[in-house]
Scaffold this motif. Sequence first.
Motif, PDB file in Angstrom:
ATOM      1  N   VAL A  12     -33.576  -6.520  44.892  1.00  0.00           N
ATOM      2  CA  VAL A  12     -34.581  -6.795  43.863  1.00  0.00           C
ATOM      3  C   VAL A  12     -35.078  -5.482  43.266  1.00  0.00           C
ATOM      4  CG1 VAL A  12     -36.801  -7.871  43.365  1.00  0.00           C
ATOM      5  CG2 VAL A  12     -35.260  -8.892  45.073  1.00  0.00           C
ATOM      6  N   GLY A  13     -35.111  -5.400  41.947  1.00  0.00           N
ATOM      7  CA  GLY A  13     -35.508  -4.173  41.270  1.00  0.00           C
ATOM      8  C   GLY A  13     -37.011  -3.972  41.225  1.00  0.00           C
ATOM      9  N   PRO A  14     -37.451  -2.742  40.921  1.00  0.00           N
ATOM     10  CA  PRO A  14     -38.884  -2.419  40.934  1.00  0.00           C
ATOM     11  C   PRO A  14     -39.686  -3.055  39.803  1.00  0.00           C
ATOM     12  CG  PRO A  14     -37.571  -0.492  40.288  1.00  0.00           C
ATOM     13  CD  PRO A  14     -36.605  -1.535  40.737  1.00  0.00           C
ATOM     14  N   THR A  15     -39.007  -3.681  38.809  1.00  0.00           N
ATOM     15  CA  THR A  15     -39.743  -4.327  37.717  1.00  0.00           C
ATOM     16  C   THR A  15     -39.758  -5.852  37.851  1.00  0.00           C
ATOM     17  OG1 THR A  15     -37.811  -4.438  36.236  1.00  0.00           O
ATOM     18  CG2 THR A  15     -39.133  -2.415  36.184  1.00  0.00           C
ATOM     19  N   HIS A  16     -39.519  -6.361  39.043  1.00  0.00           N
ATOM     20  CA  HIS A  16     -39.554  -7.810  39.297  1.00  0.00           C
ATOM     21  C   HIS A  16     -40.875  -8.399  38.804  1.00  0.00           C
ATOM     22  CE1 HIS A  16     -39.702 -11.584  41.533  1.00  0.00           C
ATOM     23  NE2 HIS A  16     -40.729 -11.153  42.242  1.00  0.00           N
ATOM     24  N   GLU A  66     -30.778  -0.888  35.413  1.00  0.00           N
ATOM     25  CA  GLU A  66     -31.786  -0.004  34.847  1.00  0.00           C
ATOM     26  C   GLU A  66     -32.714  -0.811  33.949  1.00  0.00           C
ATOM     27  OE1 GLU A  66     -32.064   3.586  31.525  1.00  0.00           O
ATOM     28  OE2 GLU A  66     -30.126   3.129  32.471  1.00  0.00           O
ATOM     29  N   ARG A  67     -34.014  -0.756  34.265  1.00  0.00           N
ATOM     30  CA  ARG A  67     -35.003  -1.450  33.455  1.00  0.00           C
ATOM     31  C   ARG A  67     -36.237  -0.564  33.297  1.00  0.00           C
ATOM     32  NH1 ARG A  67     -31.181  -3.636  32.242  1.00  0.00           N
ATOM     33  NH2 ARG A  67     -30.600  -5.837  32.364  1.00  0.00           N
ATOM     34  N   PRO A  68     -36.826  -0.481  32.084  1.00  0.00           N
ATOM     35  CA  PRO A  68     -36.479  -1.266  30.915  1.00  0.00           C
ATOM     36  C   PRO A  68     -35.167  -0.791  30.278  1.00  0.00           C
ATOM     37  CG  PRO A  68     -38.121   0.348  30.309  1.00  0.00           C
ATOM     38  CD  PRO A  68     -37.963   0.428  31.805  1.00  0.00           C
ATOM     39  N   GLN A 399     -37.734   2.053  53.569  1.00  0.00           N
ATOM     40  CA  GLN A 399     -38.543   3.240  53.278  1.00  0.00           C
ATOM     41  C   GLN A 399     -38.530   3.547  51.782  1.00  0.00           C
ATOM     42  OE1 GLN A 399     -36.641   6.120  55.817  1.00  0.00           O
ATOM     43  NE2 GLN A 399     -37.850   5.558  57.622  1.00  0.00           N
ATOM     44  N   TRP A 400     -37.376   3.358  51.166  1.00  0.00           N
ATOM     45  CA  TRP A 400     -37.235   3.580  49.725  1.00  0.00           C
ATOM     46  C   TRP A 400     -38.123   2.616  48.936  1.00  0.00           C
ATOM     47  CZ3 TRP A 400     -34.835   0.036  46.304  1.00  0.00           C
ATOM     48  CH2 TRP A 400     -34.580   0.529  45.001  1.00  0.00           C
ATOM     49  N   LEU A 427     -34.358   4.339  41.009  1.00  0.00           N
ATOM     50  CA  LEU A 427     -32.928   4.071  40.850  1.00  0.00           C
ATOM     51  C   LEU A 427     -32.093   5.338  41.011  1.00  0.00           C
ATOM     52  CD1 LEU A 427     -32.898   1.468  37.929  1.00  0.00           C
ATOM     53  CD2 LEU A 427     -32.806   1.056  40.391  1.00  0.00           C
ATOM     54  N   ASP A 428     -32.612   6.456  40.567  1.00  0.00           N
ATOM     55  CA  ASP A 428     -31.889   7.717  40.723  1.00  0.00           C
ATOM     56  C   ASP A 428     -31.676   8.030  42.208  1.00  0.00           C
ATOM     57  OD1 ASP A 428     -30.663   9.991  39.425  1.00  0.00           O
ATOM     58  OD2 ASP A 428     -32.330  11.200  40.162  1.00  0.00           O
ATOM     59  N   GLU A 429     -32.693   7.780  42.996  1.00  0.00           N
ATOM     60  CA  GLU A 429     -32.580   7.996  44.439  1.00  0.00           C
ATOM     61  C   GLU A 429     -31.649   6.958  45.075  1.00  0.00           C
ATOM     62  OE1 GLU A 429     -35.595   7.840  48.249  1.00  0.00           O
ATOM     63  OE2 GLU A 429     -36.286   8.877  46.429  1.00  0.00           O
ATOM     64  N   LEU A 430     -31.697   5.717  44.580  1.00  0.00           N
ATOM     65  CA  LEU A 430     -30.874   4.656  45.145  1.00  0.00           C
ATOM     66  C   LEU A 430     -29.384   4.936  44.943  1.00  0.00           C
ATOM     67  CD1 LEU A 430     -30.815   1.840  46.507  1.00  0.00           C
ATOM     68  CD2 LEU A 430     -30.770   0.864  44.192  1.00  0.00           C
ATOM     69  N   THR A 431     -29.010   5.467  43.793  1.00  0.00           N
ATOM     70  CA  THR A 431     -27.585   5.755  43.566  1.00  0.00           C
ATOM     71  C   THR A 431     -27.054   6.755  44.572  1.00  0.00           C
ATOM     72  OG1 THR A 431     -28.149   7.420  41.881  1.00  0.00           O
ATOM     73  CG2 THR A 431     -27.628   5.202  41.108  1.00  0.00           C
ATOM     74  N   GLN A 432     -27.925   7.617  45.073  1.00  0.00           N
ATOM     75  CA  GLN A 432     -27.510   8.556  46.119  1.00  0.00           C
ATOM     76  C   GLN A 432     -27.407   7.858  47.472  1.00  0.00           C
ATOM     77  OE1 GLN A 432     -29.794  12.368  45.750  1.00  0.00           O
ATOM     78  NE2 GLN A 432     -30.604  11.408  43.901  1.00  0.00           N
ATOM     79  N   ILE A 433     -28.361   6.977  47.767  1.00  0.00           N
ATOM     80  CA  ILE A 433     -28.331   6.238  49.031  1.00  0.00           C
ATOM     81  C   ILE A 433     -27.058   5.390  49.133  1.00  0.00           C
ATOM     82  CG2 ILE A 433     -29.476   4.426  50.379  1.00  0.00           C
ATOM     83  CD1 ILE A 433     -32.149   5.395  49.185  1.00  0.00           C
ATOM     84  N   LEU A 434     -26.684   4.748  48.005  1.00  0.00           N
ATOM     85  CA  LEU A 434     -25.537   3.841  48.001  1.00  0.00           C
ATOM     86  C   LEU A 434     -24.256   4.521  47.510  1.00  0.00           C
ATOM     87  CD1 LEU A 434     -27.192   0.566  46.585  1.00  0.00           C
ATOM     88  CD2 LEU A 434     -26.915   1.272  48.977  1.00  0.00           C
TER      89      LEU A 434
END
Length: 444
Positions: A12-16, A66-68, A399-400, A427-434
């Motif tokens: 689920v994204g941060p703009t839910h 990526e949102r918006p 944690q993220w 999302l920038d951090e998530l692309t590194q995690i995944l």
Amino acid sequence: MKAVEANFDGLVGPTHNYSGLSYGNIASAKNSAKASNPKQAAKQGLAKMKTLADLGLVQGIIAPQERPDLITLRRLGFSGSEQHIIQQAAKHSPKLLSSCYSASSMWTANAATVSPSADTSDKRVHFTPANLVNQFHRSIEHVTTGKLLKAMFPNEQHFHHHDALPTVNHFGDEGAANHTRFCREYGDTGVEFFVHGRHAFDNRFTQPQKYPARQTFEACEAIARLHQLDEANLVIAQQNPAVIDQGVFHNDVIAVGNRNTLFCHEQAYVDQANVYAQLKQKMGDDFRIIEVPTSSVSIDSAISSYLFNSQLLSLPNGETVLVLPQECEENSQVKRYVEQLVSSQQGIDKVMIFDLKQSMANGGGPACLRLRVVLNEQELQAVNPDVLMTDHKFTILNQWVDKHYRDRLVEADLADPHLLVESRTALDELTQILNLGSIYNFQQ
């Protein structure tokens, strides 16, 4: 070759948020303008993923969009700085801004249609991102969905990635929400079952009158051709237009299948007896159909509880489990039926209940949240390992979420330019995690 069915759930994204964008989705409309909790939503989804991974199932994660979506807003005439675009859209077209902020990619049953290598003539796993043209806020997803799938399944020797179908209503495609695969063992050649709501080029067939039929017959045929499927192992059925008009906007709101079992409502399809006959003829006499009568579960109860928007899973220990949202426990009619179903020994051994209220309030249950991908041993080894759920990944992702997500979001908050910064940072951090690489436009 031995194969498994992996489930890849949408994170689920941060703009839910609850903007009520999905016409025909009763839950989405009913909860419009209520405050959402993005942090809780993400954690509920992660908890389900981790629980299923702990049962020995292969569980993966699909990153949010990526949102918006500022590129779409620019295409629609908004210009200037990013802050100015958001402020002007909020002032002049708030529903458009809500659409470009939507976190609907969390429902990855709509991300794509997937055919395993056992079914395709080139013996590769085929992916076609869904164009989702029926709803504007979802029609802007498929390009990024394709990038995500290529980053997750990167080996062209094993994986064949297609573009989405032409983005017109004639080829309206809603992905795996209208597609089920039946088989005996996952590595065997299966029967692929496509469900549509209307014919785009033939008006002889009945169509719903109130709500749109999102999937077309022509889209089903096109995907079957793209995926190089044998017609002998293909069944295409029409969804009952009367239940679409009651709010059954996808097949996965009225039916779920796994291996040699179809679990569905008695009002699911046009000419349902013929649909059953085709499936039995291609699957064999041991094909199991569990049909739920209206007298046991009404269409209204099926929709409000999402009994059929469930996951039907084969556990490594041989048990078959039905994964349900908590709403099934809260509906007395559905609860009674489920208890009788398990005790009747019809092929479902047990039930697991999950709290997914944040997703359910927007009209998405356990089945909406996952994309099923059958993989043999070599294909599983070729998957990007960083998108698979582990104990460590579960900890890191929680944690993220704690670091980046708000615990309350209303539609008015979408005008806040800080939400853009928060979302991109996350999302920038998530692309590194995944380990996804630079897949988002803001990273280019």
